[in-house]
Structure formats: structure tokens, C-alpha cells
Design an enzyme around this catalytic site. Structure first.
Site, PDB file in Angstrom:
ATOM      1  N   TYR A 161      -3.329  -3.991  11.425  1.00 53.67           N
ATOM      2  CA  TYR A 161      -2.875  -2.886  10.566  1.00 53.67           C
ATOM      3  C   TYR A 161      -3.958  -1.814  10.483  1.00 53.67           C
ATOM      4  CZ  TYR A 161      -0.963  -0.648   6.309  1.00 53.67           C
ATOM      5  OH  TYR A 161      -0.454   0.233   5.389  1.00 53.67           O
ATOM      6  N   PHE A 207       3.452 -10.528  -8.955  1.00 55.49           N
ATOM      7  CA  PHE A 207       3.080 -10.884 -10.328  1.00 55.49           C
ATOM      8  C   PHE A 207       4.285 -10.726 -11.271  1.00 55.49           C
ATOM      9  CE2 PHE A 207      -1.870 -10.205 -10.594  1.00 55.49           C
ATOM     10  CZ  PHE A 207      -2.051 -11.263  -9.720  1.00 55.49           C
TER      11      PHE A 207
HETATM   12  P1  NAD Z   1       7.994  -0.712   3.353  1.00 54.48           P
HETATM   13  O1  NAD Z   1       7.825  -1.969   4.112  1.00 54.48           O
HETATM   14  O2  NAD Z   1       8.902  -0.723   2.197  1.00 54.48           O
HETATM   15  O3  NAD Z   1       8.420   0.477   4.307  1.00 54.48           O
HETATM   16  C1  NAD Z   1       8.184   0.505   5.690  1.00 54.48           C
HETATM   17  C2  NAD Z   1       9.484   0.907   6.363  1.00 54.48           C
HETATM   18  O4  NAD Z   1       9.262   1.066   7.775  1.00 54.48           O
HETATM   19  C3  NAD Z   1      10.576  -0.146   6.212  1.00 54.48           C
HETATM   20  O5  NAD Z   1      11.781   0.479   5.865  1.00 54.48           O
HETATM   21  C4  NAD Z   1      10.656  -0.793   7.591  1.00 54.48           C
HETATM   22  O6  NAD Z   1      11.944  -1.330   7.847  1.00 54.48           O
HETATM   23  C5  NAD Z   1      10.279   0.373   8.482  1.00 54.48           C
HETATM   24  N1  NAD Z   1       9.689   0.023   9.779  1.00 54.48           N
HETATM   25  C6  NAD Z   1       8.630  -0.811  10.020  1.00 54.48           C
HETATM   26  N2  NAD Z   1       8.370  -0.835  11.347  1.00 54.48           N
HETATM   27  C7  NAD Z   1       9.272  -0.012  11.944  1.00 54.48           C
HETATM   28  C8  NAD Z   1       9.510   0.369  13.291  1.00 54.48           C
HETATM   29  N3  NAD Z   1       8.767  -0.094  14.320  1.00 54.48           N
HETATM   30  N4  NAD Z   1      10.517   1.238  13.545  1.00 54.48           N
HETATM   31  C9  NAD Z   1      11.289   1.720  12.548  1.00 54.48           C
HETATM   32  N5  NAD Z   1      11.106   1.382  11.251  1.00 54.48           N
HETATM   33  C10 NAD Z   1      10.107   0.526  10.962  1.00 54.48           C
HETATM   34  O7  NAD Z   1       6.517  -0.281   2.921  1.00 54.48           O
HETATM   35  P2  NAD Z   1       6.001   0.971   2.076  1.00 54.48           P
HETATM   36  O8  NAD Z   1       5.086   0.444   1.052  1.00 54.48           O
HETATM   37  O9  NAD Z   1       7.142   1.832   1.678  1.00 54.48           O
HETATM   38  O10 NAD Z   1       5.109   1.717   3.170  1.00 54.48           O
HETATM   39  C11 NAD Z   1       5.510   2.944   3.784  1.00 54.48           C
HETATM   40  C12 NAD Z   1       4.345   3.508   4.574  1.00 54.48           C
HETATM   41  O11 NAD Z   1       3.267   3.820   3.684  1.00 54.48           O
HETATM   42  C13 NAD Z   1       3.779   2.553   5.623  1.00 54.48           C
HETATM   43  O12 NAD Z   1       3.446   3.293   6.787  1.00 54.48           O
HETATM   44  C14 NAD Z   1       2.519   2.008   4.982  1.00 54.48           C
HETATM   45  O13 NAD Z   1       1.555   1.679   5.951  1.00 54.48           O
HETATM   46  C15 NAD Z   1       2.086   3.200   4.146  1.00 54.48           C
HETATM   47  N6  NAD Z   1       1.263   2.759   2.998  1.00 54.48           N
HETATM   48  C16 NAD Z   1       1.812   2.131   1.922  1.00 54.48           C
HETATM   49  C17 NAD Z   1       0.998   1.712   0.876  1.00 54.48           C
HETATM   50  C18 NAD Z   1       1.545   1.029  -0.350  1.00 54.48           C
HETATM   51  O14 NAD Z   1       0.743   0.615  -1.202  1.00 54.48           O
HETATM   52  N7  NAD Z   1       2.833   0.891  -0.537  1.00 54.48           N
HETATM   53  C19 NAD Z   1      -0.394   1.920   0.933  1.00 54.48           C
HETATM   54  C20 NAD Z   1      -0.913   2.534   2.075  1.00 54.48           C
HETATM   55  C21 NAD Z   1      -0.075   2.978   3.094  1.00 54.48           C
HETATM   56  N1  UDP Z   2      -3.177 -10.678  -4.549  1.00 58.67           N
HETATM   57  C1  UDP Z   2      -3.140 -11.678  -5.526  1.00 58.67           C
HETATM   58  N2  UDP Z   2      -1.969 -12.354  -5.716  1.00 58.67           N
HETATM   59  C2  UDP Z   2      -0.829 -12.073  -5.038  1.00 58.67           C
HETATM   60  C3  UDP Z   2      -0.866 -11.039  -4.051  1.00 58.67           C
HETATM   61  C4  UDP Z   2      -2.072 -10.377  -3.826  1.00 58.67           C
HETATM   62  O1  UDP Z   2      -4.141 -11.946  -6.190  1.00 58.67           O
HETATM   63  O2  UDP Z   2       0.200 -12.709  -5.300  1.00 58.67           O
HETATM   64  C5  UDP Z   2      -4.427  -9.901  -4.369  1.00 58.67           C
HETATM   65  C6  UDP Z   2      -4.853  -9.686  -2.926  1.00 58.67           C
HETATM   66  O3  UDP Z   2      -5.679 -10.744  -2.484  1.00 58.67           O
HETATM   67  C7  UDP Z   2      -5.615  -8.369  -3.028  1.00 58.67           C
HETATM   68  C8  UDP Z   2      -4.886  -7.615  -4.140  1.00 58.67           C
HETATM   69  O4  UDP Z   2      -4.164  -8.604  -4.880  1.00 58.67           O
HETATM   70  O5  UDP Z   2      -6.942  -8.603  -3.436  1.00 58.67           O
HETATM   71  C9  UDP Z   2      -3.912  -6.561  -3.612  1.00 58.67           C
HETATM   72  O6  UDP Z   2      -3.090  -7.179  -2.640  1.00 58.67           O
HETATM   73  P1  UDP Z   2      -1.866  -6.452  -1.940  1.00 58.67           P
HETATM   74  O7  UDP Z   2      -1.365  -7.377  -0.872  1.00 58.67           O
HETATM   75  O8  UDP Z   2      -0.897  -5.973  -2.943  1.00 58.67           O
HETATM   76  O9  UDP Z   2      -2.515  -5.145  -1.272  1.00 58.67           O
HETATM   77  P2  UDP Z   2      -3.807  -4.915  -0.366  1.00 58.67           P
HETATM   78  O10 UDP Z   2      -4.521  -6.206  -0.137  1.00 58.67           O
HETATM   79  O11 UDP Z   2      -3.269  -4.334   0.885  1.00 58.67           O
HETATM   80  O12 UDP Z   2      -4.631  -3.968  -1.152  1.00 58.67           O
END
Ligand code: NAD
Ligand code: UDP
Length: 345
Positions: A161, A207
Site C-alpha cells: 500500500y 470499535f
Molecule cells: P473504500 O475501501 O471504502 O473505498 C475504495 C473503493 O475503491 C471501493 O469502492 C473499492 O471497491 C474500489 N476499488 C478498489 N480497488 C479498485 C480497482 N482496482 N478498480 C476499481 N475500484 C477499486 O476505502 P476509503 O476509505 O473510501 O478510501 C478511498 C481512498 O482514499 C483510497 O484510495 C484510500 O487509499 C484513500 N485513503 C483513505 C483513508 C481513510 O482513512 N479512509 C486514509 C488515507 C487514504
Molecule cells: N487498531 C486497533 N484495533 C482494531 C483495529 C485497529 O487497536 O480493531 C489499531 C491499529 O493497530 C492502528 C490504529 O488502530 O494502530 C489505526 O488502525 P486502522 O487500521 O484504522 O488505520 P491505520 O493503521 O491505517 O492508521
């Protein structure tokens, strides 16, 4: 004219008429799609539904402005209508999800990214890339500013990732440097809210789900690691700001600066659910970052953007959703594929 979403985040004037949102059926993507359609923008969603769901787009499903194309962005797909902005959100996003599909994650952020760039270049459209705070890895600088290059293990389990998103940034920057593309990169920090999948292992929905079921919350490690959680509507306002800023590449951090340990998050979730949480500790995933908090000075300076939803309010809204739609969507018994102890971490 500026408008507001229900959090009170100011939404910028949207200069675009036709958008493509890859990953538009996902958590963030569906909120973005809804905001665009409400503003009168035609939206084509490209999604392979690997983690997205049709229900996420229920509120706009009947809109003549919405077209949904089921496709993997790594493969053949096309958009026939006009496009003036492309938001690339397609990617596995939760650690357990990208850990079980490592090659797919790398392909999506390389081959898929290339196809998305090709679309934006061919239509002369602005591209907004959803990058991530994970490009900073387990950061040695705190809080993280955009000029920090990061501390990423290139061969660790999370690298599919982290390095995928870093490659995507590099590819975009190369096109922009050559004058071939107008793009903006946003580095999104942990974002939460309604529609985040309950079964994808991310900490907030996990959670809340356990608290609602009266089960112990699973805290990984000692729970002293920190994150900073941004409510999804605030984040969408930031994405729209980046779209409306031609010529700005960034990268620009988007996130909330409120930093909290996972133990304290468990307590806040308990308060939002109305029941003191029980906590059990589970092993810490490999390469789990110890601290994470964005410096958002650049987003403030460029866009006047800042999150307006505090963690308590955002958690209450997320609990309300998980209580009603959320549990019904996930169904019971819970899909345990991605929960702790499954060995996926
Ligand atoms: P999510 O899993 O809900 O959304 C991702 C979407 O992309 C899904 O609808 C999935 O079906 C689609 N997808 C995945 N691979 C694909 C592919 N190869 N072709 C077409 N569709 C595909 O997750 P999210 O939290 O909504 O994340 C959206 C974006 O934001 C992602 O790129 C993620 O890396 C980025 N992002 C999210 C967070 C967060 O905390 N939610 C943080 C940092 C970055
Ligand atoms: N985490 C946790 N319990 C859970 C899921 C995640 O303690 O059930 C912790 C995880 O190890 C990380 C933080 O919560 O330290 C955030 O995790 P998440 O997967 O939401 O996002 P990311 O690791 O990508 O920041």
C-alpha cells in the site's frame, strides 16, 4: 456560490461540470459523489466493488447525473461522456484488506493509476489523487509536514500500500513536471464516518461494532499508538478544494490535528455508545505506525481549509449510522475475515 454540508464544512464553488470518481462506491468516494451530484455535476463512478457497495450510492441512485461503471481500473474501461475532473480514490484502503490482496493493491496503484492518468490527459481534465499519510510510513518527524520524505519499510507487509501510493505520487509528479497533466495530490490521514465498512478491520468501525454488541474492544498492542481522525464530510470539502485549484500539485495533507491514543479512542467510543467499554489487547500488527498527526498549515494557507467536526460529534454521528443502517448492511453474524487474530496482520 459557496455551500455547506451537514457538518458545516464550507464546500467550495465547483468549477466542473463532469467528473469521474474511481472508487466512487466506497466510503469516501460515495460521500464525494453525493456532494458533486448535489452541486449539479455529472458523475461517472468507476468501481470494481471489491470493498464498495451499491447501497453507498442509494441517496443518488435515481439521479440522471449518475452513471456507474463496474470495472477494475487496472483493466479495460472507458468513459464515453465529457470529463473535466477525475478523482482517483480506487484502492484497497484498510490494512487487512490490502494485506490479503497484495498484488491487486500494487497493480491498482501502478497499472490502474496509469490508466486513470491516461484518461485525465486525453480529456485535458484535472486529476485529484487520493494519496495517504501512509507515504510517511512510521514517521520519525512529528507532526508530519508535506516536505517529510517518510520512513517506509519497502519490503514489509504494509509496503504494498505505502509503496503503491508512493509510486502513484511519483508517476503523477513526472507527468506534471513534463507539463502533460494538471493534477493535485492530497495525503489523506485517517478518515471515518458513516458508510465505512464495519468488516474491513479499521479501528473506528471495529470499535463501534464491538461496543454496540457489548463485546470487548480489541486494542492492538498497548494502545498507546496515536492517530488523528477526520470526519468524512470535512475531508470531502478538502478534496473539492484541491479539485478547484488548477496548477496546485501539492502534495497537501488533509486530516484532523486532534491526536488520540487507541486506548483513549476506545473510551470515547464507549461514551458515544453509552456503555463503558471493555478492552482486550491483541498483538500489534507489523510496522504499525507509532504516531500520526498531520500538519495542515499548507491546506489552510492554500484553501483556507480545516476540519470543523470534533471527534466526539463525529463518533456520535457514526454510531447513529452503525446502529441503524450499519449493522443491517453488515448483517449478523459479523464477517470475521478481517478481525484480529485471523493472522492477516
Ligand atoms: P473504500 O475501501 O471504502 O473505498 C475504495 C473503493 O475503491 C471501493 O469502492 C473499492 O471497491 C474500489 N476499488 C478498489 N480497488 C479498485 C480497482 N482496482 N478498480 C476499481 N475500484 C477499486 O476505502 P476509503 O476509505 O473510501 O478510501 C478511498 C481512498 O482514499 C483510497 O484510495 C484510500 O487509499 C484513500 N485513503 C483513505 C483513508 C481513510 O482513512 N479512509 C486514509 C488515507 C487514504
Ligand atoms: N487498531 C486497533 N484495533 C482494531 C483495529 C485497529 O487497536 O480493531 C489499531 C491499529 O493497530 C492502528 C490504529 O488502530 O494502530 C489505526 O488502525 P486502522 O487500521 O484504522 O488505520 P491505520 O493503521 O491505517 O492508521
Amino acid at each position: 456560490m459557496m455551500s455547506e454540508n451537514s457538518s458545516g464544512s464550507a464546500l467550495p464553488e465547483i468549477p466542473h461540470r463532469a467528473a469521474v470518481v474511481t472508487g466512487g462506491a466506497g466510503f469516501i468516494g460515495s460521500h464525494l459523489t453525493e456532494a458533486l451530484i448535489r452541486a449539479g455535476v455529472r458523475v461517472t463512478v468507476i468501481d470494481d466493488f471489491s470493498s464498495g457497495r451499491a447501497e453507498n450510492l442509494a441517496a443518488v441512485a435515481d439521479s440522471p447525473l449518475l452513471t456507474v461503471v463496474t470495472a477494475d481500473i487496472c483493466r479495460e474501461w472507458r468513459v464515453d461522456s465529457a470529463v473535466d475532473v477525475v478523482f482517483n480514490l480506487a484502492s484497497p484502503a484498510s490494512p487487512p484488506r490490502y494485506l490479503v490482496r497484495p498484488q491487486h493493491t500494487l497493480r491498482t496503484n501502478s497499472q490502474g493509476m496509469q490508466r486513470v492518468i491516461d484518461l485525465a490527459v486525453s480529456r485535458n481534465a484535472r486529476l485529484v489523487q487520493a494519496s495517504t499519510s501512509e507515504v510517511y510510513g512510521d514517521p520519525l518527524r512529528h507532526p508530519q509536514t508535506e516536505d517529510y520524505w517518510g520512513n517506509v519499510n519497502p519490503i514489509g507487509p504494509r509496503s504494498v500500500y505505502d509503496e503503491g501510493k508512493r509510486f502513484a505520487e511519483a508517476l503523477i509528479a513526472a507527468y506534471v513536471r513534463q507539463g502533460a497533466l494538471d493534477a493535485g495530490i492530497v495525503r489523506i490521514f485517517n478518515t471515518y464516518g458513516p458508510r465505512m465498512r464495519i468488516d474491513d478491520g479499521r479501528v473506528v468501525p471495529s470499535f463501534i461494532d464491538r461496543a454496540l454488541r457489548g463485546e470487548p474492544l480489541e486494542v492492538y498492542g498497548d494502545g498507546k499508538q496515536t492517530r488523528s481522525f477526520c470526519f468524512v464530510e470535512d475531508l470531502v470539502a478538502g478534496l473539492l478544494e484541491m479539485a478547484a485549484a488548477p496548477g496546485v500539485l501539492g502534495p497537501v495533507n488533509l486530516g484532523n490535528v486532534e491526536e488520540i491514543t487507541m486506548v483513549d479512542l476506545a473510551r470515547l467510543v464507549g461514551e458515544a455508545v453509552g456503555r463503558p467499554p471493555r478492552v482486550v489487547h491483541r498483538p500489534l500488527p507489523v510496522d504499525d505506525p507509532v504516531r500520526r498527526r498531520p500538519d495542515i498549515s499548507l491546506a489552510r494557507e492554500l484553501f483556507g481549509w480545516r476540519p470543523v467536526t470534533g471527534l466526539r460529534t463525529g463518533l456520535e454521528r457514526t454510531v447513529r449510522w452503525q446502529r441503524s443502517a450499519g449493522l443491517a448492511v453488515a448483517g449478523a453474524p459479523r464477517d470475521r475475515e478481517f478481525t484480529a487474530g485471523s493472522g492477516n496482520h
